[in-house]
Scaffold this motif. Structure first.
Motif, mmCIF file in Angstrom:
data_model
loop_
_atom_site.group_PDB
_atom_site.id
_atom_site.type_symbol
_atom_site.label_atom_id
_atom_site.label_comp_id
_atom_site.label_asym_id
_atom_site.label_seq_id
_atom_site.Cartn_x
_atom_site.Cartn_y
_atom_site.Cartn_z
ATOM 1 N N LYS A 185 0.835 -1.204 0.000
ATOM 2 C CA LYS A 185 0.000 0.000 0.000
ATOM 3 C C LYS A 185 0.876 1.263 0.000
ATOM 4 N N GLU A 236 -0.607 -3.014 -6.750
ATOM 5 C CA GLU A 236 -2.004 -3.017 -6.312
ATOM 6 C C GLU A 236 -2.575 -4.428 -6.315
ATOM 7 N N ALA A 276 -1.393 -6.034 -3.124
ATOM 8 C CA ALA A 276 -2.148 -5.521 -1.970
ATOM 9 C C ALA A 276 -3.565 -6.082 -1.982
#
Length: 158
Positions: free
Chosen positions: A54, A117, A120
């Motif tokens: 993140k 991303e 995550a």
């Protein structure tokens, strides 16, 4: 008899502003690169991989915004220069090369952000699926074994 030299310098309006803007963008890029190194080094082996991903995504987003500014500035400059001096002029060709390199770097950053991303999101998805299993009364081990995996390389993220 002394020979007189005549030289012609072709400039495009806004040269000073362009160089200042490019200098600012380069400095911001260096600052963001050092920020990324700080983020990467601030998470030890025991840190949450999701938190690290993140934090990396946040810095990458800033880097992409900055790189997009550079691409836009170079594109604008190239178009003005090509119009004033021709697309095949030395100045235009140098700007086109710089623009191509900047766009390539932007593409790489976007791919890196998508991968970060994905990491995550994969962690969040795995935890969510584990929670569902536990709510159904499965043991922790049973929850782990009940997950389905996507073939995404060595990680096999659920």
């Amino acid at each position: 008899m002394a020979a007189n030299k005549i030289s012609v310098q072709v400039g495009v309006d806004g040269e000073k502003e362009f160089k200042k803007s490019m200098s600012d963008i380069v400095q911001t890029s260096k600052t963001l690169a050092s920020e990324m190194k700080l983020v990467e080094s601030s998470f030890d082996k025991n840190a949450s991989a999701q938190k690290k991903a993140k934090a990396q995504a946040e810095v990458l987003t800033k880097q992409i915004e900055n790189q997009q500014k550079q691409v836009n500035l170079l594109r604008e400059r190239y178009e003005k220069t090509a119009k004033a001096t021709g697309e095949d002029s030395k100045e235009s060709l140098k700007l086109k090369e710089s623009l191509n390199k900047a766009e390539t770097q932007l593409n790489k950053m976007n791919a890196e952000l998508a991968e970060t991303e994905k990491k995550a999101g994969g962690f969040k998805n795995a935890v969510s699926k584990m929670g569902e299993g536990l709510k159904k009364g499965l043991t922790f081990e049973q929850s782990l074994r009940s997950r389905t995996f996507e073939p995404d390389g060595p990680n096999f993220t659920p």
